[in-house]
Design a protein around this motif. Sequence first.
Motif, PDB file in Angstrom:
ATOM      1  N   PHE A  14      57.603  39.635  22.166  1.00 40.18           N
ATOM      2  CA  PHE A  14      56.210  39.985  21.876  1.00 40.18           C
ATOM      3  C   PHE A  14      56.275  41.372  21.247  1.00 40.18           C
ATOM      4  O   PHE A  14      56.666  42.341  21.907  1.00 40.18           O
ATOM      5  CB  PHE A  14      55.385  39.988  23.161  1.00 40.18           C
ATOM      6  N   PRO A  15      55.900  41.492  19.956  1.00 44.14           N
ATOM      7  CA  PRO A  15      56.302  42.672  19.183  1.00 44.14           C
ATOM      8  C   PRO A  15      55.413  43.905  19.345  1.00 44.14           C
ATOM      9  O   PRO A  15      55.181  44.633  18.375  1.00 44.14           O
ATOM     10  CB  PRO A  15      56.254  42.147  17.748  1.00 44.14           C
ATOM     11  N   ASP A  70      54.629  39.127  10.737  1.00 42.48           N
ATOM     12  CA  ASP A  70      53.680  39.642  11.733  1.00 42.48           C
ATOM     13  C   ASP A  70      52.298  38.999  11.636  1.00 42.48           C
ATOM     14  O   ASP A  70      51.420  39.277  12.453  1.00 42.48           O
ATOM     15  CB  ASP A  70      53.546  41.159  11.629  1.00 42.48           C
ATOM     16  N   GLY A  71      52.104  38.112  10.646  1.00 39.80           N
ATOM     17  CA  GLY A  71      50.833  37.401  10.538  1.00 39.80           C
ATOM     18  C   GLY A  71      49.742  38.167   9.816  1.00 39.80           C
ATOM     19  O   GLY A  71      48.631  37.655   9.649  1.00 39.80           O
ATOM     20  N   GLU A  86      43.542  43.782  16.959  1.00 39.86           N
ATOM     21  CA  GLU A  86      43.472  43.005  15.718  1.00 39.86           C
ATOM     22  C   GLU A  86      44.873  42.566  15.274  1.00 39.86           C
ATOM     23  O   GLU A  86      45.079  41.431  14.835  1.00 39.86           O
ATOM     24  CB  GLU A  86      42.802  43.827  14.612  1.00 39.86           C
ATOM     25  N   ALA A  87      45.842  43.477  15.408  1.00 39.39           N
ATOM     26  CA  ALA A  87      47.224  43.135  15.036  1.00 39.39           C
ATOM     27  C   ALA A  87      47.768  42.023  15.932  1.00 39.39           C
ATOM     28  O   ALA A  87      48.453  41.107  15.465  1.00 39.39           O
ATOM     29  CB  ALA A  87      48.110  44.384  15.145  1.00 39.39           C
ATOM     30  N   ILE A  88      47.448  42.087  17.227  1.00 41.42           N
ATOM     31  CA  ILE A  88      47.887  41.050  18.170  1.00 41.42           C
ATOM     32  C   ILE A  88      47.241  39.716  17.812  1.00 41.42           C
ATOM     33  O   ILE A  88      47.894  38.668  17.813  1.00 41.42           O
ATOM     34  CB  ILE A  88      47.548  41.463  19.624  1.00 41.42           C
ATOM     35  N   LEU A  90      46.150  38.644  14.883  1.00 40.51           N
ATOM     36  CA  LEU A  90      46.751  38.091  13.669  1.00 40.51           C
ATOM     37  C   LEU A  90      48.157  37.541  13.953  1.00 40.51           C
ATOM     38  O   LEU A  90      48.538  36.489  13.457  1.00 40.51           O
ATOM     39  CB  LEU A  90      46.813  39.168  12.579  1.00 40.51           C
ATOM     40  N   PHE A  91      48.915  38.258  14.763  1.00 39.93           N
ATOM     41  CA  PHE A  91      50.255  37.786  15.105  1.00 39.93           C
ATOM     42  C   PHE A  91      50.186  36.460  15.855  1.00 39.93           C
ATOM     43  O   PHE A  91      50.909  35.506  15.526  1.00 39.93           O
ATOM     44  CB  PHE A  91      50.976  38.831  15.962  1.00 39.93           C
ATOM     45  N   LEU A  92      49.302  36.376  16.851  1.00 39.27           N
ATOM     46  CA  LEU A  92      49.224  35.167  17.676  1.00 39.27           C
ATOM     47  C   LEU A  92      48.737  33.955  16.880  1.00 39.27           C
ATOM     48  O   LEU A  92      49.182  32.832  17.122  1.00 39.27           O
ATOM     49  CB  LEU A  92      48.303  35.409  18.881  1.00 39.27           C
ATOM     50  N   LEU A  93      47.837  34.187  15.935  1.00 42.36           N
ATOM     51  CA  LEU A  93      47.341  33.078  15.118  1.00 42.36           C
ATOM     52  C   LEU A  93      48.462  32.461  14.281  1.00 42.36           C
ATOM     53  O   LEU A  93      48.547  31.243  14.127  1.00 42.36           O
ATOM     54  CB  LEU A  93      46.219  33.573  14.185  1.00 42.36           C
TER      55      LEU A  93
END
Length: 457
Positions: A14-15, A70-71, A86-88, A90-93
């Motif tokens: 999980f980055p 990273d999405g 927001e970064a999380i 986008l990554f998870l999507l």
Amino acid sequence: MAKPRDSHVAVLAFPFGNHPAAIFTVTRRLASAAPTTVFSFFNTPQSNSSLFSSGYTDLPANIRVHHVADGVPEGHVFSKGPGPEEAIDLFLLAAPENLRREISAAEKEIGTNVNCILTDAFIWFAADIAAETNANWVAFWAGGPNSLAAHLYTDRIRETIGVKEVNARMEETLGFITGMEKIRVKDTPEGVVCGDLDSVFANMLHQMGLALPRASTVFINFFEELDPTLTDHLKSEFKRFLNIGPHALTSSKPQTEEKIVQDPHGCLAWMEKQAPASVAYIGFGTVVMLPPGEIVAIAEGLESRKVPFVWSMKEKSSVHLPKGFLERTREQGMVVPWAPQVELLKHEATGVFVTHGGWNSVLESVSGGVPMICRPFFGDHGINGRAMEVVWEIGVMVVDGVFTKDGFEKCLDRVLAQDDGKKMKRKAEKLKELAHEAVSVKGSSFENFKALLEAVV
């Protein structure tokens, strides 16, 4: 043709925050113990760059590092700056498809299918990826058992407490969960029953809590003897639940190898001149930013009580120190932009650790036998601090959750000077002994690591 004992493990990080370093610590240990197994380590380019620029130069030959997008769409502008939520999101999507594609590519490159998917527990959708590929899903919870239980039992907590009634029930304890009898509603992480229950983070953790019982193994950086009741209860909830910590004791190189400690500011040399159990080490991790008023409160408390100190503080925060503080306390202590935390917490001169209550910090303090003063900020800080104060009884929480000069002075006096603090120190020393026993040959964490190795390879 590959030998039967050869296997291929996909490790999904999980980055964000300290999560990649935590799971890489485990991966490195597993890879050293299983040299014929290939470990494909998947992480975003930015996170990999940060992780491997900080000293991981001697990678075992059986760890292959891969980049996962990273999405974030090209040209994307973050609405509130590059904030983590927001970064999380986008990554998870994008992560499920990105990870499937990268795992498939790694399988072709190595010529061996993945037999185990080892992930940060936050990557909850790995349950589906593992099922599709007939691989084991092994999940690593990077926090402690109390926060894990809070997420595992989110629905039960919401149903029992009532989301709408939560504000009136904050002081109630979670007596309906075995091992959580001293944890209050208000100690639970945001998103369980308090705060925004629809946030990206809350949804991710809720989904994780629902998915984790599907894992073939769940393991954590903990040792059973620290909380046997809760450990036994979690063992009954998962197919296999393993405590393999503390990492602060297991990730050290063998004594036969010379270990060079990074200490650019001379903290440890200064510590050698201090009396046993006298120094306050102050550090709030890499993410927390202490409000300016609380920086002043800590500084004034240290100065008035003349407590020797090492204070790890980012340079941009030091402008908030009281005028003349550094000059007046030049003999009393040191403020540095970075300190060797694990080594300081092992040092006999350290008497108290002033911390935010992040899990790694708490467990490093336990491993060093050092009582704590905890000021929680977010996530699992509050529940960790509560366990530290009332379950293990090796420290105190800051009154009303913020530093004031008077409140900090009282905390320092209690831990460093009063009989109550001497009891905390004795209990902390006992837990340190148990931690060292757990990671020794035939200890519980040593045996659990062997079981983890079998589950993975």
